[in-house]
Design a protein around this motif. Structure first.
Motif, mmCIF file in Angstrom:
data_model
loop_
_atom_site.group_PDB
_atom_site.id
_atom_site.type_symbol
_atom_site.label_atom_id
_atom_site.label_comp_id
_atom_site.label_asym_id
_atom_site.label_seq_id
_atom_site.Cartn_x
_atom_site.Cartn_y
_atom_site.Cartn_z
ATOM 1 N N LEU A 1 0.827 -1.207 0.000
ATOM 2 C CA LEU A 1 0.000 0.000 0.000
ATOM 3 C C LEU A 1 0.865 1.263 0.000
ATOM 4 O O LEU A 1 0.492 2.270 -0.607
ATOM 5 C CB LEU A 1 -0.953 -0.003 1.194
ATOM 6 N N LEU B 1 1.899 1.855 -3.546
ATOM 7 C CA LEU B 1 0.756 2.393 -4.280
ATOM 8 C C LEU B 1 0.478 3.849 -3.904
ATOM 9 O O LEU B 1 0.148 4.670 -4.765
ATOM 10 C CB LEU B 1 -0.487 1.536 -4.039
ATOM 11 N N ALA C 1 3.080 6.035 -5.572
ATOM 12 C CA ALA C 1 2.752 6.140 -7.001
ATOM 13 C C ALA C 1 1.543 7.049 -7.204
ATOM 14 O O ALA C 1 1.504 7.845 -8.147
ATOM 15 C CB ALA C 1 2.488 4.754 -7.584
ATOM 16 N N GLY C 2 0.572 6.960 -6.319
ATOM 17 C CA GLY C 2 -0.591 7.841 -6.386
ATOM 18 C C GLY C 2 -0.206 9.296 -6.193
ATOM 19 O O GLY C 2 -0.707 10.179 -6.889
#
Length: 128
Positions: free
Chosen positions: A113, A116, A119-120
């Motif tokens: 997470l 992620l 990256a978000g």
């Protein structure tokens, strides 16, 4: 050492102290309200920090903020705010206390997470 370097050094140290205080206060706030064995405070802190560091790097790449500001906020504030060591310890404690699956879920989930979230943050920063 130049005056600019000294200023950046002091700003990074102050930002680190503010990040550590923020981590402590937010962690206690979440822990007081979450009745779960999962260390939600550390998880929220690390995921929000991963998103923020991705955002800062994208904003610096897009020249929205200077690399000096990015360095002070990423190294200073987010370095003090996020905590890999606490996450690791809490995961090990879950494993030692007989919550093997929860411990593994917490550790692997935090890493995945976190990637992620970073990256978000990069995606949002490039979109802005």
């Amino acid at each position: 050492m130049t005056l600019a370097m000294l200023g950046q050094l002091m700003a990074t140290g102050l930002a680190g102290a503010l990040g550590a205080l923020s981590r402590y206060l937010l962690g206690r706030f979440i822990s007081a309200r979450a009745a779960t064995a999962l260390p939600l405070g550390t998880l929220v802190i690390n995921l929000s920090g991963a998103f923020a560091i991705g955002l800062l790097f994208a904003l610096a790449q897009e020249h929205v903020i200077s690399t000096m500001v990015q360095s002070v906020l990423a190294t200073g504030f987010l370095g003090g705010y996020t905590t890999f060591s606490t996450m690791s310890w809490e995961g090990v404690e879950l494993l030692r206390d007989g919550s093997g699956w929860l411990g593994l879920l917490y550790l692997v989930g935090s890493l995945l997470l976190g990637l992620l979230a970073a990256a978000g943050g990069l995606a949002v920063g490039r979109w802005l």
